[in-house]
Write an enzyme that holds these catalytic residues in place. Structure first.
Site, short mmCIF file in Angstrom:
data_model
loop_
_atom_site.label_atom_id
_atom_site.label_comp_id
_atom_site.label_asym_id
_atom_site.label_seq_id
_atom_site.Cartn_x
_atom_site.Cartn_y
_atom_site.Cartn_z
N GLU A 35 0.77 -1.12 -0.12
CA GLU A 35 -0.18 -0.04 -0.04
C GLU A 35 0.92 1.04 -0.56
OE1 GLU A 35 -3.24 -0.38 -0.96
OE2 GLU A 35 -3.54 -1.27 0.29
N GLY A 123 -16.45 5.04 -2.31
CA GLY A 123 -15.97 4.91 -1.34
C GLY A 123 -14.75 3.97 -0.50
N GLU A 161 -7.37 10.09 -14.48
CA GLU A 161 -7.50 10.25 -13.24
C GLU A 161 -6.51 11.12 -11.93
OE1 GLU A 161 -8.98 8.05 -8.95
OE2 GLU A 161 -9.01 7.33 -11.28
N ASP A 173 -4.45 0.78 -9.73
CA ASP A 173 -5.76 0.48 -10.09
C ASP A 173 -5.86 -0.05 -11.32
OD1 ASP A 173 -5.15 0.86 -7.41
OD2 ASP A 173 -6.95 2.95 -7.23
N TYR A 223 -3.61 12.63 1.12
CA TYR A 223 -3.05 11.41 -0.22
C TYR A 223 -1.32 12.78 -0.79
CZ TYR A 223 -2.61 8.23 -3.93
OH TYR A 223 -1.75 7.91 -5.05
#
Length: 393
Positions: A35, A123, A161, A173, A223
């Protein structure tokens, strides 16, 4: 098939527009481990799952772009496909950004119609946005006969994105949605984009997601701040080790040697990423050896790092992981996705799944007064066309 969603979307399209569309499904993804490593040039271990976005798309012979969000009952129409720009309608930007990427490659995008819907919880950290981008990119590639490779489509979806949704995401992703393989996880090197599949036996362990119910907004400052902190760490290390181009190249020994030059927060962020990359590699070895218990320990260590060093967890996620640890038949658990909410991902022995859901739900209710939503997922193949005959059967 996504329950009854694709037939409903097909029917919505033909009733609105009066012709047969191309039908496409684009899966969401889980990430077993790795992650916040993707934008640091590191390793990730995602899989495509059976929560997905479904599309009906067709060229309408005119210049208009007509988008329909089936679930929301909302529409957006652009009069001229040649003049695409970001919209005030949030969901439409994921799609418009993709069409703009075709144009940037010199590919004329004619008028098209698109009806879409999804079974991916929004979400929850399962990349509903990437599924939207990849599904439309795949559909337009088919309809326009452009013959772009899946990796190029993933890059286009990622750029969509960045430019239209304002999130500086890594490529994991979009890659997972396009490159998923049933019964396998895929280890992706986010720098070279080399990848390798590893079998994942869902008869030995089920993937159960526990949704904290806390919505995260990745475009939020946290982020992008984490990215900047990692970049600051790299800049400091580079002065001493010119070969360190990203945290992927760094070692803990190097970080420790220059700890005094690093802001304490930046040090913790960088240490987490370096350790997480090692955990992904270890986890793949455990999968090859069929050692799910050892794999699960890497997941717990990942969560602890995300909680304490990267600081992207939250009280709700921490309660869920602790409750999982206490439940029988659980191999491992951690928060998944950008953080600050979304889901935990749990590997649970099949015979213990029902008891696991009951005990974690009870703990969540008792400790936080919150009701828990859970999803059991199956690993599926990546984005693909669904024949109309299958939908009508």
């Amino acid at each position: 098939m996504s329950g009854s969603l694709l037939p409903a979307i097909h029917s919505d399209f033909t009733q609105r527009f009066g012709y047969e569309p191309l039908l496409v499904r684009a899966p969401g993804r889980v990430n077993l481990i790795g992650e916040h490593t993707d934008y640091n040039g590191g390793f990730v271990l995602p899989a495509a799952v059976d929560k997905e976005a479904c599309f009906a798309v067709g060229l309408n012979g005119g210049s208009r772009i007509r988008l329909v969000a089936h679930d929301l009952g909302e529409t957006l129409e652009l009069v001229n496909a040649a003049e695409i720009s970001p919209s005030d309608t949030h969901w439409a930007n994921y799609l418009l950004g993709v069409a703009a990427q075709f144009q940037q490659r010199g590919i004329a995008v004619p008028g098209f119609d698109c009806v879409f819907g999804a079974t991916i919880p929004i979400g929850a950290g399962m990349s509903s946005s990437a599924a939207l981008e990849c599904g439309l990119a795949f559909a337009l590639n088919q309809l326009l006969g452009t013959g772009l490779e899946p990796l190029e489509l993933a890059r286009m979806a990622q750029q969509a994105e960045h430019t239209y949704a304002g999130v500086q995401c890594g490529i994991m992703d979009q890659f997972a949605s396009l490159f998923g393989r049933a019964g396998h996880v895929v280890r992706l090197d986010c720098r070279s984009l080399a990848y390798e599949y590893f079998p994942f036996d869902t008869t030995a362990a089920r993937i159960v997601l526990c949704n904290s119910g806390v919505k995260h907004s990745l475009a939020s400052t946290a982020y992008n701040t984490r990215r900047q902190e990692c970049e600051r760490g790299v800049a400091t290390l580079q002065r001493h080790y010119p070969a360190v181009l990203s945290l992927r190249d760094a070692t803990l020994v190097q970080l420790e040697a220059h700890r005094a030059e690093l802001d304490p927060t930046v040090f913790r962020r960088c240490a987490y990423v370096v350790q997480e990359n090692a955990r992904v590699e270890n986890a793949c070895r455990h999968l090859e050896a069929g050692n799910l218990a050892a794999f699960g320990q890497e997941m717990y260590a990942s969560h602890a790092g995300l909680r304490d060093d990267y600081e992207v967890s939250c009280a709700e996620l921490d309660v869920l992981v602790e409750a999982a640890k206490a439940a029988p038949g659980v191999f491992g658990s951690r928060m998944m996705g950008g953080g600050f909410g979304g889901c935990t991902i749990n590997l649970v022995a099949p015979e213990h799944v029902d008891a696991f859901i009951a005990s974690v739900s009870a703990a969540y209710q008792q400790q936080l007064g919150l009701k828990l939503e859970t999803y059991q997922t199956t690993i599926v193949s990546g984005v693909g066309v669904v024949p109309v005959a299958v939908v009508q059967a």
